[in-house]
Design a protein around this motif. Structure first.
Motif, PDB file in Angstrom:
ATOM      1  N   UNK A  49      40.360 -19.073  28.702  1.00 37.76           N
ATOM      2  CA  UNK A  49      41.211 -19.810  29.638  1.00 37.76           C
ATOM      3  C   UNK A  49      40.422 -20.231  30.877  1.00 37.76           C
ATOM      4  N   UNK A  50      39.724 -19.291  31.483  1.00 41.12           N
ATOM      5  CA  UNK A  50      38.994 -19.588  32.716  1.00 41.12           C
ATOM      6  C   UNK A  50      37.911 -20.634  32.481  1.00 41.12           C
ATOM      7  N   UNK A  51      37.171 -20.452  31.399  1.00 40.01           N
ATOM      8  CA  UNK A  51      36.050 -21.340  31.110  1.00 40.01           C
ATOM      9  C   UNK A  51      36.541 -22.758  30.819  1.00 40.01           C
ATOM     10  N   UNK A  73      29.550 -20.323  30.366  1.00 41.22           N
ATOM     11  CA  UNK A  73      30.558 -20.912  29.503  1.00 41.22           C
ATOM     12  C   UNK A  73      31.034 -22.261  30.003  1.00 41.22           C
ATOM     13  N   UNK A  74      31.261 -22.356  31.308  1.00 41.79           N
ATOM     14  CA  UNK A  74      31.790 -23.603  31.847  1.00 41.79           C
ATOM     15  C   UNK A  74      30.787 -24.744  31.678  1.00 41.79           C
ATOM     16  N   UNK A  75      29.509 -24.465  31.853  1.00 41.79           N
ATOM     17  CA  UNK A  75      28.491 -25.508  31.642  1.00 41.79           C
ATOM     18  C   UNK A  75      28.463 -25.962  30.194  1.00 41.79           C
ATOM     19  N   UNK A  76      28.533 -24.966  29.326  1.00 38.12           N
ATOM     20  CA  UNK A  76      28.470 -25.271  27.895  1.00 38.12           C
ATOM     21  C   UNK A  76      29.644 -26.169  27.490  1.00 38.12           C
ATOM     22  N   UNK A  77      30.848 -25.755  27.875  1.00 38.19           N
ATOM     23  CA  UNK A  77      32.041 -26.488  27.461  1.00 38.19           C
ATOM     24  C   UNK A  77      32.092 -27.846  28.153  1.00 38.19           C
ATOM     25  N   UNK A  78      31.636 -27.892  29.394  1.00 35.18           N
ATOM     26  CA  UNK A  78      31.603 -29.167  30.098  1.00 35.18           C
ATOM     27  C   UNK A  78      30.730 -30.163  29.323  1.00 35.18           C
TER      28      UNK A  78
END
Lengths: 435, 278
Positions: free
Chosen positions: B87-89, B154-159
């Motif tokens: 959720x956060x990511x 995680x956020x960089x990856x998903x972005x």
């Protein structure tokens, strides 16, 4: 002519919201006014107290009489964390203050140019429409602020104190700011520097050899399996992937038993065929060899998988053209396959290096840093920086030295990562640079 | 020597290497499975080919140790960490990928830098924070720590993944009158299945492997996770319980290994994408 923008900005600088009131944005102005009044009335004393705590880290140690606590004393570490939180909140407030001034200035400019400033309805709608990304970000920002940034600032701050056992552990004792003393100690004080240099060099050797060995073995197996005449490729691959799929800590603990010097099966087999048992974990040289071997076992499947993927995506025509020109298999390997594979895997190779540099799990589970090294303080022969850091923190309470070590680890890892990001496409093409 | 013979020798060498490696890989796995079925108790009594097989070590896990409890604890932590981290990511990555707002650039930069710090550096502070919040020796405390740590990378990856999705779809949805939330749930999420699976699986597996933070946060015996419990089983009591450990290891390794093999493709792709896109 008196500029409304400047007057507004000046008024807002004087007290939050005044400029907005001057621009007749009453709702916004009153809200800001109340916000500053609230902060001033309810938070200035706690803030002063927190800053006192942060600068002095407490002044009264715990007083005990006949083993009983008469006065609890100041807890330096709690004071420090509270101080940091207040400082962050203060900076946040300053930032809001700045936005308030900027807003008054911008609204004034609109009025100067003959426009009508937004009324409260328009302002709220504006916030609602443009605020969605902030709503989405809020949970992540809160988590990161409290669980990553705050602990990091605190972790760095510790390096400048004397927070360590047995003499500077709150609540019984106070902690003090000591500036760069812990850094100087680590580099110059014999007991620390000898361990530090030894562990530091071994960490580098370990990271380089372990990364390169699994990289090339992975490449070797990818090309062996890529040979066109090899049969049952899926079968072989399924076996070779196993070490990657089994949870790392379990396979490492299994290996710890297999290599066990006294009861382990490896040494028993050696004895059966007439060799002396090898001191896998009790001799520094062999302990390091064991680490390299187990790391190879654990690590090569990942590279094998990755490189198989890269190799199959290489254009077949390249090979055919080379064959027409009479290239040997060896030449095809070095001149076509190798450069392409290396080029597309370098970023991961560098991250792999950083990973091995901090490979806590393998070292701690396999050798726990041992065997004992009499020259070292709180470290064994195979301890790398991160496992030494762990022992310093959780086992020895040498928080200040541990913190210095962690800053040094960060510098190394950050340098590698920055180099990596600069050379990847993402950094150049990402529109964050042009915004 | 003609071409045919040369090739035959090459193949022979390759097959020899492959077979030898396969043995080296399978041996430890087989040895631990056999160990778990071996009648003896100790490491030295464990044979690769035991005279008879027994399940008593598995029974001992149930009756003699806290193993079942550890398993439940780990499952609980892994599951909620998966939900919370994903959720956060995903929300953070979505905001960074699809919106342009003041502070975006600084936020992305900050996350780049944050993922370079060793998780250790904040250990003492996290310990004290959890102590203050009364979350020490509490599973939720550990889940919070894991979730917080998973955000930057995680956020960089998903972005990176979101960036590659076409914008025209959202624009079309917007024209049809869809709001921000509708676009997020009805348009973006279905398109993002592969990366969601990757993030969810890696966040589920994370707690099974972690030792450091589990050891730091969880203090009492009945709160422990598998990694800590199994580690203490073979290092604490001088290897007298090797076979029980082996049984425990088999029970952890089998499901996680299957999970890994099932999502193998996603995991490799995800890592590759992460490296290419930042």
């Amino acid at each position: 002519m008196k500029s409304k923008a400047k007057v507004g900005a000046l008024l807002s600088l004087l007290f939050m919201g005044l400029g907005q009131l001057y621009h007749r944005q009453f709702a916004k102005g009153i809200f800001l006014l109340l916000l500053e009044a609230y902060v001033l009335i309810f938070w200035s004393l706690p803030f002063q107290w927190a800053m006192w705590g942060l600068t002095t880290l407490g002044e009264t140690p715990q007083i005990r009489k006949a083993g009983r606590i008469v006065y609890p004393g100041d807890h330096s570490i709690f004071l420090m964390i509270e101080g940091i939180i207040y400082l962050i909140a203060f900076l946040l407030f300053i930032w809001i203050y700045y936005l308030n001034i900027r807003d008054a200035y911008k609204t004034g400019k609109i009025r100067d140019e003959g426009g009508v400033p937004n009324n409260i309805k328009q302002t709220l709608r504006n916030i609602w429409e443009n605020g969605f990304p902030y709503v989405m970000l809020t949970p992540a920002v809160l988590f990161t602020a409290f669980l990553t940034i705050l602990p990091l600032i605190f972790g760095i701050a510790i390096a400048f104190t004397n927070y360590s056992g047995p003499n500077y552990l709150p609540p019984k004792n106070l902690v003090d700011w000591v500036g760069f003393k812990s850094f100087v100690d680590l580099f110059q004080l014999k007991t620390w520097s000898r361990t530090f240099y030894g562990v530091f060099i071994w960490t580098f050797i370990w990271a380089i050899i372990s990364t390169i060995s699994i990289y090339f073995v992975g490449m070797l197996f990818a090309s062996l399996l890529g040979h066109r005449k090899i049969r049952f490729k899926r079968f072989w691959r399924a076996i070779f992937i196993l070490p990657w799929a089994v949870p790392g800590f379990i396979s490492t603990l299994i290996m710890r038993n297999i290599f066990n010097g006294e009861f382990g099966p490896l040494n028993k087999y050696l004895q059966v065929i007439g060799f002396d048992p090898i001191p896998w974990f009790s001799d520094p040289f062999w302990a390091k060899m064991t680490l390299f071997m187990v790391n190879l076992w654990l690590g090569f499947p990942f590279w094998m998988l990755l490189m198989s993927g890269v190799m199959t995506s290489i254009d077949k025509e390249l090979y055919e053209a080379a064959e027409v020109d009479g290239a040997t298999a060896w030449q095809k390997f070095w001149k076509i396959m190798f450069p392409i594979v290396v080029f597309s895997t370098t970023p991961l190779l560098i991250m792999g290096f950083a990973g091995n540099f901090n490979n806590f799990g393998l070292i701690y589970f396999l050798t726990s840093g041992g065997p004992v090294n009499p020259d070292y303080t709180y470290a064994g022969s195979t301890d790398i920086l991160i496992t030494w850091l762990y022992k310093l923190t959780l086992e020895q309470n040498k928080f200040n030295i541990a913190s210095v070590v962690s800053i040094l680890i960060f510098i190394v890892v950050a340098a590698l990562s920055i180099y990596n990001f600069r050379r990847t496409r993402a950094f150049r093409e990402e529109d964050m640079m042009s915004q | 020597m003609n071409m045919v013979w040369r090739e035959r020798i090459t193949l022979l060498i390759i097959y020899t290497i492959l077979t030898a490696t396969a043995i080296a890989i399978i041996y430890p796995v087989l040895w631990v499975i056999m160990g778990s079925l071996n009648p003896g108790d100790t490491l030295s009594a464990t044979k690769l080919l035991p005279d008879k097989l027994t399940f008593k070590h598995f029974e001992r896990l149930w009756s003699g140790t806290e193993y079942v409890l550890w398993y439940k604890n780990t499952l609980f932590i892994a599951f909620w960490n998966m939900i919370l981290s994903t959720f956060l990511v995903v929300t953070a990555a979505y905001a960074f990928s699809r919106y342009r707002f003041p502070g975006r650039r600084q936020g992305l930069m900050a996350m780049l830098v944050l993922q370079m710090f060793p998780g250790f550096m904040g250990m003492i502070a996290i310990y004290i924070l959890l102590l203050q919040l009364n979350l020490l020796d509490n599973h939720w405390g550990l889940i919070l720590v894991y979730a917080g740590g998973s955000i930057p990378f995680g956020a960089w990856l998903v972005k990176g993944y979101f960036d590659a999705l076409p914008r025209s779809l959202e624009e079309a949805a917007k024209l049809d009158g869809a709001g921000n939330l509708t676009i997020f749930f009805k348009v973006m999420m279905p398109l993002s299945k592969p990366i969601l699976v990757f993030v969810a699986v890696s966040n589920f597996i994370g707690p099974w492997m972690d030792f450091i933070f589990a050891r730091l946060v969880l203090r009492s015996d009945e709160k422990k996770t598998l990694a800590v419990g199994l580690f203490e089983m073979v290092t604490g009591r001088g290897n007298t319980e090797f076979t029980t450990f082996a049984a425990g290891a088999v029970l952890v390794a089998v499901p996680i290994t299957i999970l890994f093999l099932l999502f193998q493709k996603h995991l490799v792709e995800g890592l590759k994408a992460g490296a290419n896109k930042g």
